[in-house]
Write a protein that holds these residues in place. Structure first.
Motif, PDB file in Angstrom:
ATOM      1  N   ILE A  23       0.839  -1.198   0.000  1.00  0.00           N
ATOM      2  CA  ILE A  23       0.000   0.000   0.000  1.00  0.00           C
ATOM      3  C   ILE A  23       0.875   1.250   0.000  1.00  0.00           C
ATOM      4  N   ALA A  24       1.972   1.235   0.757  1.00  0.00           N
ATOM      5  CA  ALA A  24       2.896   2.373   0.759  1.00  0.00           C
ATOM      6  C   ALA A  24       3.430   2.631  -0.644  1.00  0.00           C
ATOM      7  N   ASN A  25       3.800   1.558  -1.353  1.00  0.00           N
ATOM      8  CA  ASN A  25       4.302   1.709  -2.720  1.00  0.00           C
ATOM      9  C   ASN A  25       3.223   2.215  -3.665  1.00  0.00           C
ATOM     10  N   LYS A  26       1.985   1.739  -3.475  1.00  0.00           N
ATOM     11  CA  LYS A  26       0.881   2.206  -4.320  1.00  0.00           C
ATOM     12  C   LYS A  26       0.661   3.706  -4.113  1.00  0.00           C
ATOM     13  N   LEU A  27       0.754   4.165  -2.879  1.00  0.00           N
ATOM     14  CA  LEU A  27       0.598   5.589  -2.588  1.00  0.00           C
ATOM     15  C   LEU A  27       1.710   6.413  -3.240  1.00  0.00           C
ATOM     16  N   LYS A  28       2.918   5.872  -3.270  1.00  0.00           N
ATOM     17  CA  LYS A  28       4.023   6.576  -3.920  1.00  0.00           C
ATOM     18  C   LYS A  28       3.768   6.704  -5.420  1.00  0.00           C
ATOM     19  N   VAL A  29       3.248   5.632  -6.020  1.00  0.00           N
ATOM     20  CA  VAL A  29       2.924   5.671  -7.447  1.00  0.00           C
ATOM     21  C   VAL A  29       1.832   6.699  -7.712  1.00  0.00           C
ATOM     22  N   ARG A  30       0.793   6.694  -6.873  1.00  0.00           N
ATOM     23  CA  ARG A  30      -0.286   7.662  -7.014  1.00  0.00           C
ATOM     24  C   ARG A  30       0.252   9.091  -6.893  1.00  0.00           C
ATOM     25  N   SER A  31       1.177   9.281  -5.958  1.00  0.00           N
ATOM     26  CA  SER A  31       1.763  10.610  -5.751  1.00  0.00           C
ATOM     27  C   SER A  31       2.506  11.070  -6.997  1.00  0.00           C
ATOM     28  N   LYS A  32       3.319  10.181  -7.581  1.00  0.00           N
ATOM     29  CA  LYS A  32       4.069  10.547  -8.783  1.00  0.00           C
ATOM     30  C   LYS A  32       3.129  10.894  -9.933  1.00  0.00           C
ATOM     31  N   GLN A  33       2.024  10.151 -10.048  1.00  0.00           N
ATOM     32  CA  GLN A  33       1.053  10.435 -11.103  1.00  0.00           C
ATOM     33  C   GLN A  33       0.436  11.817 -10.915  1.00  0.00           C
ATOM     34  N   GLU A  34       0.078  12.127  -9.668  1.00  0.00           N
ATOM     35  CA  GLU A  34      -0.551  13.419  -9.410  1.00  0.00           C
ATOM     36  C   GLU A  34       0.440  14.563  -9.568  1.00  0.00           C
ATOM     37  N   ILE A  35       1.678  14.370  -9.137  1.00  0.00           N
ATOM     38  CA  ILE A  35       2.687  15.414  -9.289  1.00  0.00           C
ATOM     39  C   ILE A  35       2.915  15.714 -10.764  1.00  0.00           C
ATOM     40  N   LEU A  36       2.927  14.670 -11.600  1.00  0.00           N
ATOM     41  CA  LEU A  36       3.072  14.876 -13.035  1.00  0.00           C
ATOM     42  C   LEU A  36       1.932  15.730 -13.588  1.00  0.00           C
ATOM     43  N   ILE A  37       0.708  15.428 -13.159  1.00  0.00           N
ATOM     44  CA  ILE A  37      -0.445  16.199 -13.605  1.00  0.00           C
ATOM     45  C   ILE A  37      -0.302  17.661 -13.186  1.00  0.00           C
ATOM     46  N   ARG A  38       0.134  17.887 -11.937  1.00  0.00           N
ATOM     47  CA  ARG A  38       0.302  19.261 -11.437  1.00  0.00           C
ATOM     48  C   ARG A  38       1.386  20.011 -12.219  1.00  0.00           C
ATOM     49  N   GLU A  39       2.465  19.310 -12.551  1.00  0.00           N
ATOM     50  CA  GLU A  39       3.533  19.952 -13.322  1.00  0.00           C
ATOM     51  C   GLU A  39       3.035  20.331 -14.717  1.00  0.00           C
ATOM     52  N   LEU A  40       2.216  19.454 -15.305  1.00  0.00           N
ATOM     53  CA  LEU A  40       1.599  19.783 -16.589  1.00  0.00           C
ATOM     54  C   LEU A  40       0.742  21.043 -16.472  1.00  0.00           C
ATOM     55  N   MET A  41      -0.018  21.127 -15.399  1.00  0.00           N
ATOM     56  CA  MET A  41      -0.889  22.282 -15.185  1.00  0.00           C
ATOM     57  C   MET A  41      -0.084  23.566 -15.055  1.00  0.00           C
ATOM     58  N   ILE A  42       0.994  23.516 -14.271  1.00  0.00           N
ATOM     59  CA  ILE A  42       1.819  24.710 -14.079  1.00  0.00           C
ATOM     60  C   ILE A  42       2.384  25.189 -15.408  1.00  0.00           C
ATOM     61  N   GLU A  43       2.997  24.265 -16.146  1.00  0.00           N
ATOM     62  CA  GLU A  43       3.614  24.640 -17.420  1.00  0.00           C
ATOM     63  C   GLU A  43       2.568  25.130 -18.403  1.00  0.00           C
ATOM     64  N   GLY A  44       1.406  24.460 -18.430  1.00  0.00           N
ATOM     65  CA  GLY A  44       0.349  24.860 -19.353  1.00  0.00           C
ATOM     66  C   GLY A  44      -0.230  26.217 -19.028  1.00  0.00           C
ATOM     67  N   ILE A  45      -0.486  26.467 -17.754  1.00  0.00           N
ATOM     68  CA  ILE A  45      -1.065  27.751 -17.338  1.00  0.00           C
ATOM     69  C   ILE A  45      -0.112  28.901 -17.634  1.00  0.00           C
ATOM     70  N   LEU A  46       1.174  28.706 -17.370  1.00  0.00           N
ATOM     71  CA  LEU A  46       2.158  29.756 -17.661  1.00  0.00           C
ATOM     72  C   LEU A  46       2.295  29.983 -19.163  1.00  0.00           C
ATOM     73  N   ALA A  69       1.558  33.359 -21.319  1.00  0.00           N
ATOM     74  CA  ALA A  69       2.537  33.918 -22.253  1.00  0.00           C
ATOM     75  C   ALA A  69       1.986  34.046 -23.675  1.00  0.00           C
ATOM     76  N   GLY A  70       0.782  33.518 -23.906  1.00  0.00           N
ATOM     77  CA  GLY A  70       0.149  33.638 -25.210  1.00  0.00           C
ATOM     78  C   GLY A  70       0.685  32.686 -26.254  1.00  0.00           C
ATOM     79  N   GLU A  71       1.164  31.524 -25.848  1.00  0.00           N
ATOM     80  CA  GLU A  71       1.732  30.573 -26.801  1.00  0.00           C
ATOM     81  C   GLU A  71       0.652  29.975 -27.705  1.00  0.00           C
ATOM     82  N   ASN A  72       1.080  29.562 -28.879  1.00  0.00           N
ATOM     83  CA  ASN A  72       0.175  28.931 -29.837  1.00  0.00           C
ATOM     84  C   ASN A  72      -0.359  27.624 -29.266  1.00  0.00           C
ATOM     85  N   PRO A  73      -1.662  27.375 -29.348  1.00  0.00           N
ATOM     86  CA  PRO A  73      -2.242  26.159 -28.769  1.00  0.00           C
ATOM     87  C   PRO A  73      -1.617  24.868 -29.275  1.00  0.00           C
TER      88      PRO A  73
END
Length: 269
Positions: A203-226, A230-234
């Motif tokens: 279960i500890a390992n499953k939580l770590k995997v879930r965490s990495k998945q969510e962190i990836l999503i958050r990093e995508l959001m940060i880069e996308g929002i910025l 900046a007005g980048e082409n879609p």
């Protein structure tokens, strides 16, 4: 519902008990209430001693993540960011304000709100990355709870076995009962080792995997929002964000994503 977590637990217990029965053991001999009290009760008690109450209160929520959490599809997040970039280029950043409340992700909503409010890009990045670091810290603490339990359980099993052997050695009058009594004593060790390696540590390992998945999503959001700010082409934004994903995952919806980006470019033009 995460079928792999539930199925894994069922298979783990099933294979262990099945192998024991196939070897000629009686399944009833695996059930010892006192051994369970020592291992489970001792493990929970050790967790209570080593963990603050505020963190222990999060245990049901953490378990829910391990058993029921379904992570977002990164490609769906990228598609949404491309859609927002299209709106921002066509109607301006302020047009995104109408979309904010339609999202159920507070991290995403707050990021869009900062951009709509005209906050400096560096400050937007700083705020979102700080929040992300605290999210990651909370996740690591949740996984650490189960890792600690995985460390305590085998030790509690040994304690239970030693206690059982003390009881056996204090009653040596009837030699015919020594074998069964010793077998019962070792059940505690079995409970401790099995619970650590079938329940707590997985279960500890499953939580770590879930965490990495969510962190990836958050990093995508940060880069996308910025990038939207900046007005980048879609279309460029979609390609840039897919770099975060493994090549096999980028191709998962390649045809659909490409068609959606193409439509976005037509609308922008």
């Amino acid at each position: 519902m995460d079928i792999t977590t539930i199925l894994g637990l069922i298979l783990g217990v099933g294979f262990l008990t099945g192998a024991f029965v196939l070897e000629g053991g009686h399944i009833g001999s695996l059930f010892q209430g006192t051994a369970a009290m020592i291992v489970i009760g001792g493990t929970l008690a050790a967790l209570m001693v080593s963990t603050p109450l505020e963190q222990l209160k999060q245990l049901p929520k953490i378990l829910k993540i391990a058993f029921t959490h379904k992570p977002k599809d990164p490609l769906d997040v990228i598609d949404e960011l491309v859609s927002l970039a299209t709106i921002a280029r066509r109607e301006g950043i302020l047009a995104l304000e109408e979309k904010i409340e339609s999202y159920d992700d507070d991290f995403f909503k707050n990021g869009i709100r900062l951009v709509v409010d005209g906050v400096d890009p560096e400050l937007v990045r700083s705020i979102m990355e700080t929040e992300l670091s605290f999210i990651e810290d909370r996740h690591s603490k949740g996984a650490a709870l189960f890792e600690q339990a995985g460390g305590f359980a085998p030790t509690m099993g040994i304690i239970g076995t030693v206690m059982g052997l003390v009881h056996v050695l204090s009653n040596l009058e009837d030699a015919s009962k020594l074998g069964p009594s010793i077998a019962v004593a070792f059940i505690a060790t079995l409970y401790g080792v099995a619970s650590a390696n079938v329940v707590w540590l997985p279960i500890a390992n499953k939580l770590k995997v879930r965490s990495k998945q969510e962190i990836l999503i958050r990093e995508l959001m940060i880069e996308g929002i910025l990038s939207i700010q900046a007005g980048e082409n879609p279309s460029i934004l979609g390609q840039k964000l897919k770099v975060f994903l493994a090549p096999a995952n980028r191709e998962k919806k390649e045809e659909t994503a490409g068609r959606e980006v193409g439509e976005a470019d037509v609308e922008t033009a």
